[in-house]
Design a protein around this motif. Sequence first.
Motif, mmCIF file in Angstrom:
data_model
loop_
_atom_site.group_PDB
_atom_site.id
_atom_site.type_symbol
_atom_site.label_atom_id
_atom_site.label_comp_id
_atom_site.label_asym_id
_atom_site.label_seq_id
_atom_site.Cartn_x
_atom_site.Cartn_y
_atom_site.Cartn_z
ATOM 1 N N GLY A 65 49.501 76.354 21.526
ATOM 2 C CA GLY A 65 48.270 75.839 20.963
ATOM 3 C C GLY A 65 47.646 74.823 21.630
ATOM 4 O O GLY A 65 46.310 74.781 21.507
ATOM 5 N N GLN A 66 48.146 74.074 22.290
ATOM 6 C CA GLN A 66 47.336 72.906 23.199
ATOM 7 C C GLN A 66 46.754 73.676 24.102
ATOM 8 O O GLN A 66 45.592 73.419 24.640
ATOM 9 C CB GLN A 66 48.442 71.877 23.555
ATOM 10 C CG GLN A 66 48.578 71.132 22.750
ATOM 11 C CD GLN A 66 49.883 69.852 22.989
ATOM 12 O OE1 GLN A 66 50.328 70.084 24.041
ATOM 13 N NE2 GLN A 66 49.942 68.851 22.117
ATOM 14 N N GLY A 67 47.449 74.616 24.810
ATOM 15 C CA GLY A 67 46.650 75.509 25.827
ATOM 16 C C GLY A 67 45.405 76.394 25.413
ATOM 17 O O GLY A 67 44.456 76.365 25.944
ATOM 18 N N GLY A 68 45.552 77.145 24.179
ATOM 19 C CA GLY A 68 44.580 77.403 23.665
ATOM 20 C C GLY A 68 43.439 76.604 23.158
ATOM 21 O O GLY A 68 42.310 77.144 23.301
ATOM 22 N N LEU A 69 43.631 75.452 22.677
ATOM 23 C CA LEU A 69 42.538 74.690 22.240
ATOM 24 C C LEU A 69 41.845 74.119 23.681
ATOM 25 O O LEU A 69 40.819 74.037 23.586
ATOM 26 C CB LEU A 69 43.246 73.267 21.737
ATOM 27 C CG LEU A 69 42.263 72.169 21.206
ATOM 28 C CD1 LEU A 69 41.121 72.789 20.143
ATOM 29 C CD2 LEU A 69 42.824 71.155 20.601
ATOM 30 N N CYS A 73 38.009 74.866 24.639
ATOM 31 C CA CYS A 73 36.996 73.974 25.173
ATOM 32 C C CYS A 73 36.678 73.979 26.500
ATOM 33 O O CYS A 73 35.455 73.787 26.810
ATOM 34 C CB CYS A 73 37.722 72.620 24.849
ATOM 35 S SG CYS A 73 38.095 72.013 23.131
ATOM 36 N N LEU A 74 37.397 74.294 27.414
ATOM 37 C CA LEU A 74 36.882 74.385 28.901
ATOM 38 C C LEU A 74 36.101 75.724 28.791
ATOM 39 O O LEU A 74 35.098 75.566 29.639
ATOM 40 C CB LEU A 74 38.221 74.566 29.581
ATOM 41 C CG LEU A 74 38.092 74.618 31.115
ATOM 42 C CD1 LEU A 74 37.074 73.347 31.732
ATOM 43 C CD2 LEU A 74 39.120 75.138 32.119
ATOM 44 N N GLY A 75 36.425 76.750 28.283
ATOM 45 C CA GLY A 75 35.571 77.968 28.315
ATOM 46 C C GLY A 75 34.264 77.624 27.727
ATOM 47 O O GLY A 75 33.127 78.279 28.012
ATOM 48 N N ALA A 76 34.084 76.699 26.738
ATOM 49 C CA ALA A 76 32.683 76.522 26.198
ATOM 50 C C ALA A 76 31.932 75.815 26.888
ATOM 51 O O ALA A 76 30.775 75.815 26.866
ATOM 52 C CB ALA A 76 33.124 75.894 24.335
ATOM 53 N N ARG A 77 32.638 74.930 27.858
ATOM 54 C CA ARG A 77 31.932 74.100 28.422
ATOM 55 C C ARG A 77 31.473 74.852 29.829
ATOM 56 O O ARG A 77 30.326 74.530 30.339
ATOM 57 C CB ARG A 77 32.505 72.680 29.118
ATOM 58 C CG ARG A 77 32.806 71.839 28.027
ATOM 59 C CD ARG A 77 33.342 70.627 28.403
ATOM 60 N NE ARG A 77 33.439 69.590 27.254
ATOM 61 C CZ ARG A 77 32.621 68.798 26.694
ATOM 62 N NH1 ARG A 77 31.344 68.781 27.252
ATOM 63 N NH2 ARG A 77 32.974 67.783 25.757
#
Length: 108
Positions: A65-69, A73-77
């Motif tokens: 779950g933390q990796g997905g979050l 976030c990284l992908g959106a940036r």
Amino acid sequence: MSTASAAVGPRPGPRRTGRLRHPGRPAAPACTFATSAVGAGTYALPSPASTGSITPDRSRGLACGQGGLLGGCLGARLQPRLPEVLLRLLLGTLATALGVLYALDALR
């Protein structure tokens, strides 16, 4: 009857002009909740009939779950800053590497 110009009166809302800012946002929490409810039911229904423990590995679940979050976030940036071809190549490489790791783990 008077004719009004386009500048007079209320402006059309974003739905009428087709410019929704974030159209998918309201559905995401509902889909996440529905998926979680189905997942909890998947483990709750067969639990009384089984002899062993069927509970999921919570630490692995939290790590995923933390990796997905973090990945979201990284992908959106990164998405507006990197070319699409590079992002597709990066995601494809990561998916292939994960598949290879799963295959190697299954062969052991």
